[in-house]
Design a protein around this motif. Structure first.
Motif, PDB file in Angstrom:
ATOM      1  N   LEU A 196       0.140  -1.766  -2.748  1.00  0.00           N
ATOM      2  CA  LEU A 196       0.842  -2.918  -2.182  1.00  0.00           C
ATOM      3  C   LEU A 196       2.235  -2.985  -2.788  1.00  0.00           C
ATOM      4  N   ASP A 256       6.260  -4.742  -2.867  1.00  0.00           N
ATOM      5  CA  ASP A 256       7.213  -5.798  -2.532  1.00  0.00           C
ATOM      6  C   ASP A 256       8.514  -5.524  -3.277  1.00  0.00           C
ATOM      7  N   LEU A 294       2.442 -12.050  -4.324  1.00  0.00           N
ATOM      8  CA  LEU A 294       1.802 -10.776  -4.602  1.00  0.00           C
ATOM      9  C   LEU A 294       0.306 -10.967  -4.856  1.00  0.00           C
ATOM     10  N   THR A 304      -1.488 -11.771  -1.556  1.00  0.00           N
ATOM     11  CA  THR A 304      -1.585 -10.600  -0.688  1.00  0.00           C
ATOM     12  C   THR A 304      -2.604  -9.601  -1.235  1.00  0.00           C
ATOM     13  N   ALA A 305      -2.607  -9.385  -2.534  1.00  0.00           N
ATOM     14  CA  ALA A 305      -3.587  -8.474  -3.139  1.00  0.00           C
ATOM     15  C   ALA A 305      -5.005  -8.974  -2.886  1.00  0.00           C
ATOM     16  N   ARG A 340      -3.589  -1.423  -5.864  1.00  0.00           N
ATOM     17  CA  ARG A 340      -2.590  -1.452  -6.929  1.00  0.00           C
ATOM     18  C   ARG A 340      -1.341  -2.121  -6.383  1.00  0.00           C
ATOM     19  N   THR A 341      -0.552  -2.690  -7.274  1.00  0.00           N
ATOM     20  CA  THR A 341       0.662  -3.388  -6.869  1.00  0.00           C
ATOM     21  C   THR A 341       1.880  -2.717  -7.486  1.00  0.00           C
ATOM     22  N   VAL A 383       6.325  -3.293  -7.582  1.00  0.00           N
ATOM     23  CA  VAL A 383       7.501  -4.089  -7.220  1.00  0.00           C
ATOM     24  C   VAL A 383       8.751  -3.469  -7.830  1.00  0.00           C
ATOM     25  N   ILE A 390       0.783  -7.021 -12.729  1.00  0.00           N
ATOM     26  CA  ILE A 390       1.362  -6.104 -11.746  1.00  0.00           C
ATOM     27  C   ILE A 390       1.235  -4.686 -12.289  1.00  0.00           C
TER      28      ILE A 390
END
Length: 176
Positions: free
Chosen positions: A107, A109, A118, A121-122, A134-135, A137, A155
């Protein structure tokens, strides 16, 4: 990425925004690509619309991932510098994500402020049954961070940290 203000401070107590360049974004996506590959390649990249679209596409190219999807989750009520935030992030058309069952999802952003968008959305993605979410940014604005733990604990992949509003080159604002 640039982390010092390049515009004069306004007459408020807020620091001046930072205006990033395309070179800053290129370097940030390179940093993220290195972090992501160290943890294994994702099957799909999901962009948070609108800000995450360009970094997600750039990151997907760097990673060689062709499956790129989008979901609209937003918290800012406008596009202006220091725009007002809504109380909670709002998701629109989550069905556009399609089937994520069993996939490794990244994911993406552009920026995280409080972390609410975040996280929301996760959570939405996890409800769709992927093997892993996984995130990633480009940057975290610590001035708006509201969680009780440090950003790196929440994050997975962060290219940079900053302490003010960020203006990205795709936003079309060139005030300096």
């Amino acid at each position: 990425m640039a982390t010092s203000p390049t515009a004069p401070a306004s007459n408020t107590d807020r620091p001046a925004p930072v205006f990033l360049t395309w070179d800053d974004i290129d370097a940030a996506t390179q940093t993220l690509a290195g972090q992501v590959t160290a943890g294994g390649m994702p099957d799909v990249v999901v962009a948070i619309v609108r800000g995450g679209m360009i970094p997600a596409a750039m990151l997907a190219h760097r990673l060689g991932i062709r499956d790129v999807r989008t979901v609209e989750v937003t918290r800012t009520s406008g596009d202006g510098i220091h725009a007002v935030k809504t109380l909670l992030p709002t998701a629109r058309n989550p069905a556009s994500l399609g089937d994520l069952e069993g996939l490794d999802v990244l994911l993406v952003d552009d920026i995280v402020g409080s972390g609410a968008t975040l996280a929301r959305t996760a959570s939405l993605l996890r409800d769709l049954g992927p093997a892993r979410v996984r995130t990633a940014v480009l940057t975290v604005n610590r001035a708006n961070w509201t969680q009780s733990t440090e950003p790196h604990r929440v994050i997975d992949h962060i290219a940079s940290l900053n302490d003010t509003w960020i203006v990205f080159p795709w936003e079309g604002r060139h005030e300096r």
